[in-house]
Design a protein around this motif. Structure first.
Motif, PDB file in Angstrom:
ATOM      1  N   SER A 261       0.540  -1.358  -0.178  1.00 43.47           N
ATOM      2  CA  SER A 261       0.032   0.190   0.072  1.00 43.47           C
ATOM      3  C   SER A 261       0.565   1.173   0.010  1.00 43.47           C
ATOM      4  O   SER A 261       1.983   1.165   0.407  1.00 43.47           O
ATOM      5  CB  SER A 261      -1.182   0.116   1.461  1.00 43.47           C
ATOM      6  N   GLY A 262       0.542   2.341  -0.232  1.00 46.17           N
ATOM      7  CA  GLY A 262       0.675   3.382   0.131  1.00 46.17           C
ATOM      8  C   GLY A 262      -0.593   4.806  -0.378  1.00 46.17           C
ATOM      9  O   GLY A 262      -1.070   4.509  -0.539  1.00 46.17           O
ATOM     10  N   THR A 270       2.518  11.063   2.705  1.00 48.33           N
ATOM     11  CA  THR A 270       2.684   9.587   2.242  1.00 48.33           C
ATOM     12  C   THR A 270       3.049   8.510   2.675  1.00 48.33           C
ATOM     13  O   THR A 270       3.890   9.136   3.890  1.00 48.33           O
ATOM     14  CB  THR A 270       2.740   9.190   1.079  1.00 48.33           C
ATOM     15  N   HIS A 271       3.148   7.847   3.050  1.00 49.00           N
ATOM     16  CA  HIS A 271       4.014   6.412   4.434  1.00 49.00           C
ATOM     17  C   HIS A 271       3.722   4.857   3.247  1.00 49.00           C
ATOM     18  O   HIS A 271       2.429   5.135   2.683  1.00 49.00           O
ATOM     19  CB  HIS A 271       3.358   6.298   5.264  1.00 49.00           C
ATOM     20  N   GLY A 272       4.304   3.940   3.642  1.00 53.11           N
ATOM     21  CA  GLY A 272       3.506   2.732   2.604  1.00 53.11           C
ATOM     22  C   GLY A 272       3.710   1.710   3.456  1.00 53.11           C
ATOM     23  O   GLY A 272       4.828   1.761   4.493  1.00 53.11           O
ATOM     24  N   THR A 287       5.881  -0.796   7.930  1.00 47.05           N
ATOM     25  CA  THR A 287       5.720   0.826   7.658  1.00 47.05           C
ATOM     26  C   THR A 287       6.859   1.433   6.995  1.00 47.05           C
ATOM     27  O   THR A 287       8.128   1.293   8.151  1.00 47.05           O
ATOM     28  CB  THR A 287       4.955   1.577   9.031  1.00 47.05           C
ATOM     29  N   ASN A 291       6.149   4.870  -0.469  1.00 48.48           N
ATOM     30  CA  ASN A 291       4.797   4.208  -0.915  1.00 48.48           C
ATOM     31  C   ASN A 291       5.309   3.070  -1.232  1.00 48.48           C
ATOM     32  O   ASN A 291       6.415   2.308  -1.341  1.00 48.48           O
ATOM     33  CB  ASN A 291       4.266   5.034  -2.376  1.00 48.48           C
ATOM     34  N   ILE A 292       4.750   1.846  -0.978  1.00 45.36           N
ATOM     35  CA  ILE A 292       5.165   0.407  -1.878  1.00 45.36           C
ATOM     36  C   ILE A 292       3.956   0.223  -2.136  1.00 45.36           C
ATOM     37  O   ILE A 292       3.273  -0.221  -2.169  1.00 45.36           O
ATOM     38  CB  ILE A 292       4.520  -0.801  -0.067  1.00 45.36           C
ATOM     39  N   ASN A 293       4.819  -0.020  -3.613  1.00 42.38           N
ATOM     40  CA  ASN A 293       3.821  -0.005  -4.766  1.00 42.38           C
ATOM     41  C   ASN A 293       3.775  -2.099  -5.377  1.00 42.38           C
ATOM     42  O   ASN A 293       2.894  -2.537  -6.246  1.00 42.38           O
ATOM     43  CB  ASN A 293       4.625   0.252  -6.144  1.00 42.38           C
ATOM     44  N   CYS A 306       9.359   0.737  -3.997  1.00 41.79           N
ATOM     45  CA  CYS A 306       9.041   2.093  -3.213  1.00 41.79           C
ATOM     46  C   CYS A 306       9.119   3.488  -4.593  1.00 41.79           C
ATOM     47  O   CYS A 306       9.913   2.600  -4.864  1.00 41.79           O
ATOM     48  CB  CYS A 306       9.554   2.208  -1.713  1.00 41.79           C
TER      49      CYS A 306
END
Length: 335
Positions: A261-262, A270-272, A287, A291-293, A306
């Motif tokens: 998630s992101g 934002t964060h992931g 965490t 972002n984690i794609n 990321c």
């Protein structure tokens, strides 16, 4: 070497996370998939890269401006990548040695444009979805347009259940979003008035669990889907600052369903988070401030793709940043 907080079997255990790839000026590290003996990475606008466990090499350099790749599938032993540029929608084929363009059609931007944002192989057919269109091939060479609709939305997930093909509409983010079922020449659709857009990008073969297709929406809610019915099973909506633009990618690796998630392109706050579904329970693994794609297991490690947003997005990519982080696979052993 960096140390990030990981939630595993022991509360807030600190474990080492290694950065194995990084690049400024790329807006999104959009796909991460293991193929043959390599880990394949897609970068917007950098192209495609391959990692052999020690070195990265670029295997595809974009020929047009605005390259982005968001979907992939392995079909007949080859890796296919759904991509696009500002001018063209692209399907790329990689055989382990070289990349070639096997389909090129006009208009290829993302966010509901002509970018191919969903790929799934069902039986002997590979399906590719983009704005208003579903394409298919049985050999990877000859492609045909097999279904069209007129809502102006992209296709973000293609899945199969009981011999029926399901298409899930993605961006632009505006309700309603529809799901189409295709069985031979029969087409059925269902509109979901409360959903602005569905989100997955993962092949339907890896976006499923125990007979359900797994799909998210841009509010950060994750659903199990079967026969047009949706059951909400998880939600990120209370943990992200952004509203209506939370990006979740479900992806099954082995028996574990991951949620990467992101936030959507250009969201500043934002964060992931990476979450895993294990033995009927959801566990947060990591965490990050990025972002984690996408997520993938390669060799003996877990990798995450990321990015941070470009600031300001509309003026330059120069302030954007992408990286790939490597986590020790034994963090999953305690889950």
């Amino acid at each position: 070497m960096q140390s990030l907080k990981i939630i595993s079997g022991k509360p807030y255990e600190l474990m080492a996370v290694e950065k194995v790839f990084s690049q400024w000026g790329c807006l999104e590290a959009s796909i991460l998939v293991s193929y043959c003996d390599e880990l394949i990475l897609g970068l917007w606008p950098g192209g495609l890269y391959a990692y052999d466990g020690s070195e990265w090499k670029r295997i595809y350099e974009p020929k047009e401006v605005g390259f982005s790749a968001w979907s992939y599938e392995i079909f007949r032993g080859k890796l296919y990548v759904g991509a696009g540029t500002y001018g063209s929608g692209l399907i790329l084929e990689y055989n382990g040695d070289s990349v070639r363009e096997v389909l090129k059609v006009p208009d290829g931007a993302g966010g509901g444009g002509g970018l191919f944002e969903a790929l799934t192989a069902v039986g002997g057919t590979l399906y590719a979805g983009r704005c208003n269109e579903l394409w298919s091939t049985t050999d990877g060479e000859k492609w045909s347009k097999s279904f069209q609709f007129k809502t102006g939305k992209g296709v973000y997930l293609i899945g199969e259940q009981g011999g029926v093909i399901y298409l899930f509409e993605g961006e632009p983010i505006r309700p309603p979003s529809r799901v189409y079922s295709l069985r031979g020449s029969s087409v059925e659709e269902r509109a979901y008035s409360s959903l602005g857009a569905f989100r997955s990008h993962t092949p339907g073969t890896r976006s499923s669990l125990k007979g359900y297709l797994v799909v998210a929406d841009f509010e950060g809610r994750v659903y199990f889907f079967r026969n047009f019915e949706l059951w909400k099973v998880y939600s990120f909506e209370e943990r992200f600052e952004a509203a209506s633009n939370i990006a979740v990618r479900p992806k099954k690796i082995g028996d574990i369903l991951f949620l990467a998630s992101g936030t959507g392109t250009g969201v500043v706050e934002t964060h992931g988070e990476l979450v895993a579904h294990v033995e009927g329970k959801w566990r947060r693994i990591i965490t990050t401030p990025l972002n984690i794609n996408d997520v993938e297991i390669y060799g003996e490690n877990l990798y995450i793709a990321c990015n941070s947003p470009a600031l300001p997005l509309k003026q330059s990519y120069n302030t954007s940043y992408c990286c790939v982080l490597k986590l020790p696979l034994d963090i999953l052993g305690d889950l």
